[in-house]
Design a protein around this motif. Structure first.
Motif, PDB file in Angstrom:
ATOM      1  N   GLY A 475       0.797  -1.224   0.000  1.00 23.49           N
ATOM      2  CA  GLY A 475       0.000   0.000   0.000  1.00 23.49           C
ATOM      3  C   GLY A 475       0.827   1.270   0.000  1.00 23.49           C
ATOM      4  N   TYR A 476       2.097   1.188   0.366  1.00 28.68           N
ATOM      5  CA  TYR A 476       2.957   2.373   0.392  1.00 28.68           C
ATOM      6  C   TYR A 476       3.074   3.028  -0.980  1.00 28.68           C
ATOM      7  N   SER A 477       2.884   2.260  -2.055  1.00 27.73           N
ATOM      8  CA  SER A 477       3.290   2.726  -3.379  1.00 27.73           C
ATOM      9  C   SER A 477       2.199   3.522  -4.082  1.00 27.73           C
ATOM     10  N   PRO A 478       2.512   4.729  -4.554  1.00 24.30           N
ATOM     11  CA  PRO A 478       1.564   5.441  -5.408  1.00 24.30           C
ATOM     12  C   PRO A 478       1.264   4.691  -6.698  1.00 24.30           C
ATOM     13  N   HIS A 479       2.089   3.700  -7.046  1.00 25.78           N
ATOM     14  CA  HIS A 479       1.873   2.963  -8.290  1.00 25.78           C
ATOM     15  C   HIS A 479       0.911   1.796  -8.121  1.00 25.78           C
ATOM     16  N   VAL A 480       0.375   1.609  -6.918  1.00 25.91           N
ATOM     17  CA  VAL A 480      -0.828   0.795  -6.763  1.00 25.91           C
ATOM     18  C   VAL A 480      -1.994   1.720  -7.065  1.00 25.91           C
ATOM     19  N   ALA A 481      -2.531   1.579  -8.280  1.00 27.08           N
ATOM     20  CA  ALA A 481      -3.597   2.492  -8.706  1.00 27.08           C
ATOM     21  C   ALA A 481      -4.888   2.209  -7.953  1.00 27.08           C
ATOM     22  N   ALA A 482      -5.209   0.925  -7.792  1.00 31.86           N
ATOM     23  CA  ALA A 482      -6.481   0.560  -7.165  1.00 31.86           C
ATOM     24  C   ALA A 482      -6.394  -0.863  -6.651  1.00 31.86           C
ATOM     25  N   TRP A 483      -7.152  -1.112  -5.569  1.00 37.19           N
ATOM     26  CA  TRP A 483      -7.401  -2.479  -5.119  1.00 37.19           C
ATOM     27  C   TRP A 483      -8.642  -2.972  -5.841  1.00 37.19           C
ATOM     28  N   GLU A 484      -8.528  -4.080  -6.574  1.00 38.54           N
ATOM     29  CA  GLU A 484      -9.713  -4.730  -7.128  1.00 38.54           C
ATOM     30  C   GLU A 484      -9.999  -5.943  -6.257  1.00 38.54           C
ATOM     31  N   TYR A 485     -11.218  -6.000  -5.708  1.00 38.05           N
ATOM     32  CA  TYR A 485     -11.497  -7.034  -4.722  1.00 38.05           C
ATOM     33  C   TYR A 485     -11.335  -8.432  -5.308  1.00 38.05           C
ATOM     34  N   TRP A 486     -12.001  -8.708  -6.419  1.00 40.79           N
ATOM     35  CA  TRP A 486     -11.820 -10.004  -7.065  1.00 40.79           C
ATOM     36  C   TRP A 486     -12.213  -9.936  -8.521  1.00 40.79           C
ATOM     37  N   ASN A 487     -11.818 -10.947  -9.233  1.00 39.08           N
ATOM     38  CA  ASN A 487     -12.154 -11.030 -10.642  1.00 39.08           C
ATOM     39  C   ASN A 487     -13.479 -11.752 -10.833  1.00 39.08           C
ATOM     40  N   GLU A 488     -14.406 -11.070 -11.469  1.00 39.33           N
ATOM     41  CA  GLU A 488     -15.663 -11.637 -11.950  1.00 39.33           C
ATOM     42  C   GLU A 488     -16.423 -12.436 -10.902  1.00 39.33           C
ATOM     43  N   MET A 489     -16.806 -11.745  -9.853  1.00 39.32           N
ATOM     44  CA  MET A 489     -17.712 -12.318  -8.863  1.00 39.32           C
ATOM     45  C   MET A 489     -19.094 -12.506  -9.493  1.00 39.32           C
ATOM     46  N   ASP A 490     -19.881 -13.426  -8.952  1.00 37.96           N
ATOM     47  CA  ASP A 490     -21.256 -13.629  -9.384  1.00 37.96           C
ATOM     48  C   ASP A 490     -22.051 -12.346  -9.103  1.00 37.96           C
ATOM     49  N   PRO A 491     -22.588 -11.694 -10.134  1.00 37.63           N
ATOM     50  CA  PRO A 491     -23.292 -10.424  -9.895  1.00 37.63           C
ATOM     51  C   PRO A 491     -24.611 -10.590  -9.149  1.00 37.63           C
ATOM     52  N   ASN A 492     -25.106 -11.818  -9.030  1.00 41.30           N
ATOM     53  CA  ASN A 492     -26.387 -12.049  -8.361  1.00 41.30           C
ATOM     54  C   ASN A 492     -26.246 -12.244  -6.854  1.00 41.30           C
ATOM     55  N   LEU A 493     -25.038 -12.338  -6.355  1.00 40.30           N
ATOM     56  CA  LEU A 493     -24.846 -12.530  -4.923  1.00 40.30           C
ATOM     57  C   LEU A 493     -25.081 -11.224  -4.163  1.00 40.30           C
ATOM     58  N   PRO A 494     -25.551 -11.311  -2.921  1.00 43.72           N
ATOM     59  CA  PRO A 494     -25.793 -10.102  -2.111  1.00 43.72           C
ATOM     60  C   PRO A 494     -24.491  -9.584  -1.486  1.00 43.72           C
ATOM     61  N   THR A 495     -23.690  -8.913  -2.276  1.00 49.68           N
ATOM     62  CA  THR A 495     -22.350  -8.502  -1.841  1.00 49.68           C
ATOM     63  C   THR A 495     -22.308  -7.113  -1.202  1.00 49.68           C
ATOM     64  N   ASP A 496     -23.450  -6.433  -1.097  1.00 45.71           N
ATOM     65  CA  ASP A 496     -23.424  -5.051  -0.595  1.00 45.71           C
ATOM     66  C   ASP A 496     -22.820  -4.960   0.802  1.00 45.71           C
ATOM     67  N   ARG A 497     -23.206  -5.865   1.694  1.00 44.83           N
ATOM     68  CA  ARG A 497     -22.654  -5.826   3.058  1.00 44.83           C
ATOM     69  C   ARG A 497     -21.149  -6.042   3.026  1.00 44.83           C
ATOM     70  N   PHE A 498     -20.692  -6.969   2.200  1.00 39.27           N
ATOM     71  CA  PHE A 498     -19.253  -7.236   2.096  1.00 39.27           C
ATOM     72  C   PHE A 498     -18.509  -5.966   1.695  1.00 39.27           C
ATOM     73  N   TYR A 499     -18.965  -5.291   0.644  1.00 38.45           N
ATOM     74  CA  TYR A 499     -18.261  -4.102   0.165  1.00 38.45           C
ATOM     75  C   TYR A 499     -18.330  -2.963   1.179  1.00 38.45           C
ATOM     76  N   GLU A 500     -19.450  -2.863   1.871  1.00 41.44           N
ATOM     77  CA  GLU A 500     -19.577  -1.791   2.856  1.00 41.44           C
ATOM     78  C   GLU A 500     -18.613  -2.001   4.025  1.00 41.44           C
ATOM     79  N   GLU A 501     -18.587  -3.202   4.584  1.00 42.14           N
ATOM     80  CA  GLU A 501     -17.740  -3.443   5.754  1.00 42.14           C
ATOM     81  C   GLU A 501     -16.260  -3.452   5.380  1.00 42.14           C
ATOM     82  N   LEU A 502     -15.924  -4.044   4.236  1.00 44.15           N
ATOM     83  CA  LEU A 502     -14.522  -4.037   3.833  1.00 44.15           C
ATOM     84  C   LEU A 502     -14.085  -2.622   3.481  1.00 44.15           C
ATOM     85  N   GLY A 503     -14.975  -1.848   2.859  1.00 44.98           N
ATOM     86  CA  GLY A 503     -14.643  -0.460   2.556  1.00 44.98           C
ATOM     87  C   GLY A 503     -14.404   0.361   3.807  1.00 44.98           C
TER      88      GLY A 503
END
Length: 756
Positions: A475-503
């Motif tokens: 995380g120290y590096s400005p060259h980490v542009a972004a954290w992407e949580y995961w590749n191609e999660m199932d869009p139908n899963l109820p992930t809102d709580r996950f993103y809120e708490e991890l955020g």
């Protein structure tokens, strides 16, 4: 770029006190295990806790703003799992020049020496270097004096170090990537400098089985940067086929054919609980390998590097119901017998022997375990809880993948973490920014069905642990542009709580507040809108089944841009994966036939003028490398400098000029506008079909959205990335028709308000 030798690695290779003049097996040494106290999860050192205090030693001498400061933390205690913040947390409390206090997580690190061996010699060679220990990495964001205090917390309490100060001088750099303050659809650095992402995927980086090894990826970084690219999407979640920080990498199986030989520990066999001083102290013991007369062959997912003519300590953790059993290990081409003594039956025993690597050894090579001495003993039961090969000089483990049932979550791959260190260092050198796809989806997806379930909460806790480690190490590096949580999660899963708490957790522990995004295997409006995801992302492939778009890569970009801007109108947004694919999601066999890379060129230019925050990030990096796509980035990068991203609000327009058969894409600004024009028969499929290219001739075309007035125009060749004809045009209220210079497939133009 190929020579990664350094003085520190040479020192490891020349370690004379570990060499032996003759490669022979030393006398067998049998060691009995001292049982660890049952019920305690803490591995305490022999020193009294009250007398210990951590010490911080900065390695960086010349400290500059926006550049890494690294330090070693001396802390003598050992732990079962130093990656687990519930067992131990090590933080560095940093007071900034303006009096603010930041908390920078520290991390457990295992360093490696590194050589490029070449594919024919086995690929990348990584060998443990020095002893493992605690590190801290920090990036100062302002000049002045900083003061740091290390704080350690574990079951025994808290210990703080003495304050250690350093002074930071000003330095080059723009800071970390942020959402632009002027136009939130785009990106900018801390100092306001605009950033438009130009790049691709280079997702799988690994051993010789992958197209890109670590060395090859770093060479590709250089090729990309030389041509003006500045952005890459990297997977750190590849399980056991490539780079993976958290995933199944086991000597007993592969993720795609997961049939390991271990079993759940029988109820009548006690758990293998060894003393903290034992190399097997961290073994959980819920998975055991039953030993039969059939040989076992541990096969680590990465080739195990060794030093030549060097003594190693081979150890087995075994349980036998009968005496007289002999385990024979074939290693370095020799057989080493282990006999279980009469008094050690019915309990866990550690058997050890010293072995010597051959004088020309580079790799460990095959290892086999075979059982003998059980003839006529039908009821004999023998179980294996672990195999260890350790370098006594550094106390570093080489066969860490050989623990049966090694925890997949909460322990981080030391070799791959080292590889990511090198990739990030290369990105810093080349001026590239990395979107790191961090979490291994299949370790989480099945637990995210019900937000109120304990499994869902456990998934959040596991992700928090992983991100704490990622923030601490990279995380120290400005060259980490972004954290992407995961590749191609199932869009139908109820992930809102996950993103809120991890955020919310990242808001607390990431002192640099990196951008966050995620991706799904289908369009996900809710993820685009989620307030704790600062970037929106979709993936799209042109496939034969999508007959409406497979013939038109530009239309595909327009369509996906419209989706993103509908659901994320005020966020940075990108097409994170794009390319040609067949209906089974494999590389389209027609792709190599597009020798001019028209589909690649058109998609880059369409996304540049689409209103997105970056170009399409192409998949199929191996084919792109073979076809040498890199020169196609330079024209896009040059023209992007003419567009006022992040300097004024830009309005995207798309116009189908039916009269001329030309599609126009543009970004309209108050002072400067830019357009890209492409003929209807200028797409990739016409080239693959062998159709005649469009004639090179001028066109009478309408440029939409320009207010009446006079404008200064500069026409550009999108293939060469060079400006050409210049002139002035007048837009009246009745029409905005302009004549272009002669062009074949496409042309671009920059339009400035006024004649001067």
């Amino acid at each position: 770029m190929r020579d990664h030798d350094c003085a520190s690695r040479v020192a490891v290779l020349d370690r004379s006190n570990q060499r032996c003049s003759t490669p022979v097996i030393l006398p067998l040494v049998i060691a009995l295990a001292v049982l660890h106290t049952q019920g305690s999860r803490w591995a305490e050192s022999s020193e009294a806790r009250i007398t210990q205090s951590p010490q911080l030693r900065w390695l960086t001498q010349d400290v500059r703003r926006w550049q890494k400061v690294e330090g070693i933390i001396d802390w003598p205690k050992t732990y079962v799992n130093p990656f687990d913040p519930e067992e131990v947390t090590v933080d560095v409390l940093i007071t900034t020049p303006d009096g603010r206090q930041l908390v920078q997580p520290a991390f457990w690190m295992e360093d490696y020496a590194w050589r490029q061996m070449g594919r024919q010699q086995g690929g990348e060679w990584f060998y443990p270097q020095g002893r493992a220990g605690w590190r801290v990495r920090f990036t100062p964001t302002q000049p002045g004096q900083y003061t740091a205090v290390v704080r350690v917390k574990d079951a025994a309490g808290q210990a703080d170090s003495s304050p250690v100060s350093f002074t930071c001088a000003d330095g080059p750099g723009h800071g970390f990537l942020r959402v632009s303050r002027i136009d939130p659809r785009f990106l900018a650095f801390d100092d306001g400098t605009p950033f438009f992402a130009i790049g691709q995927n280079l997702a799988f980086i690994g051993s010789s089985s992958q197209y890109f090894t670590l060395s090859g990826a770093i060479e590709a970084f250089h090729k990309l940067a030389t041509q003006g690219a500045n952005y890459l999407r990297i997977w750190t979640c590849c399980e056991d086929w490539a780079l993976c920080i958290e995933g199944r990498k086991s000597a007993w199986g592969r993720s795609w054919a997961w049939r390991p030989p271990w079993i759940d520990r029988p109820a009548d066999i006690p758990p293998p609980s060894f003393a903290a001083s034992s190399i097997f102290a961290g073994v959980r013991g819920d998975k055991l390998i039953p030993i039969t007369e059939k040989s076992l062959q541990p096969d680590p997912s990465h080739r195990v590097a060794v030093l030549p003519n060097t003594r190693y300590r081979l150890s087995l953790a075994v349980w036998s119901s009968r005496p007289g059993v002999t385990l024979t290990v074939r290693i370095f081409g020799r057989e080493v017998p282990f006999s279980i003594p009469e008094g050690d039956t019915g309990k866990w025993t550690i058997l050890t022997a010293d072995v010597i690597s051959p004088v020309d050894a580079v790799w460990l090579g095959p290892v086999e375990l075979a059982l003998s001495g059980t003839s006529g003993m039908q009821s004999a039961a023998v179980y294996l809880a672990g195999v260890s090969l350790r370098d006594p000089a550094t106390d570093r483990e080489l066969l860490w993948e050989a623990e049966p049932g090694r925890p997949v979550l909460g322990r981080y791959n030391p070799v791959d973490a080292f590889m990511l260190d090198q990739l990030l260092a290369a990105a810093e050198k080349e001026g590239l920014y990395l979107q790191l796809c961090l979490l291994t989806r299949d370790l989480y997806m099945h637990r995210l069905q019900d937000p109120s379930s304990p499994e869902y909460a456990e998934a959040i806790a596991d992700a928090k642990r992983t991100f704490r480690y990622a923030v601490a190490r990279w995380g120290y590096s400005p060259h980490v542009a972004a954290w992407e949580y995961w590749n191609e999660m199932d869009p139908n899963l109820p992930t809102d709580r996950f993103y809120e708490e991890l955020g919310q957790y990242l808001d607390e522990i990431d002192p640099y507040h990196h951008l966050r995004t995620t991706s799904t295997w289908g369009p996900s409006p809710k993820d685009c809108r989620h307030p704790h995801l600062e970037m929106a992302e979709v993936h799209y492939y042109l496939r034969p089944v999508d007959r409406g778009r497979i013939r038109d890569e530009v239309a595909a970009v327009i369509d996906r841009t419209a989706f993103l801007r509908e659901h994320a109108p005020s966020k940075p947004a990108i097409i994170g994966e794009f390319g040609l694919a067949d209906d089974k999601w494999r590389e389209d066999p027609q792709m190599p036939q597009d020798t001019e890379l028209i589909h690649f060129h058109n998609s880059l230019w369409a996304s540049l003028l689409s209103g997105l925050s970056g170009t399409t990030l192409f998949w199929w990096w191996d084919q792109l490398d073979r076809m040498n796509v890199y020169p196609h980035y330079a024209p896009v990068a040059r023209f992007a400098q003419e567009i006022r991203f992040g300097r004024e609000e830009l309005r995207a327009v798309v116009w189908e000029d039916e009269r001329s058969g030309i599609r126009v894409m543009g970004l309209l600004g108050q002072r400067t506008s830019a357009f890209w024009l492409i003929r209807s028969n200028g797409t990739w499929l016409s080239r693959v079909r062998g159709e005649a290219p469009p004639r090179k001739e001028p066109a009478d075309v309408s440029l939409p959205g320009l207010a009446p007035g006079k404008y200064r125009v500069t026409w550009w060749d999108p293939w060469l990335g060079q400006p050409g004809e210049t002139g002035t045009i007048t837009i009246s209220t009745a029409q905005n028709q302009v004549w272009t210079p002669a062009f074949e497939r496409d042309i671009a133009v920059v339009v400035h308000v006024g004649e001067e």
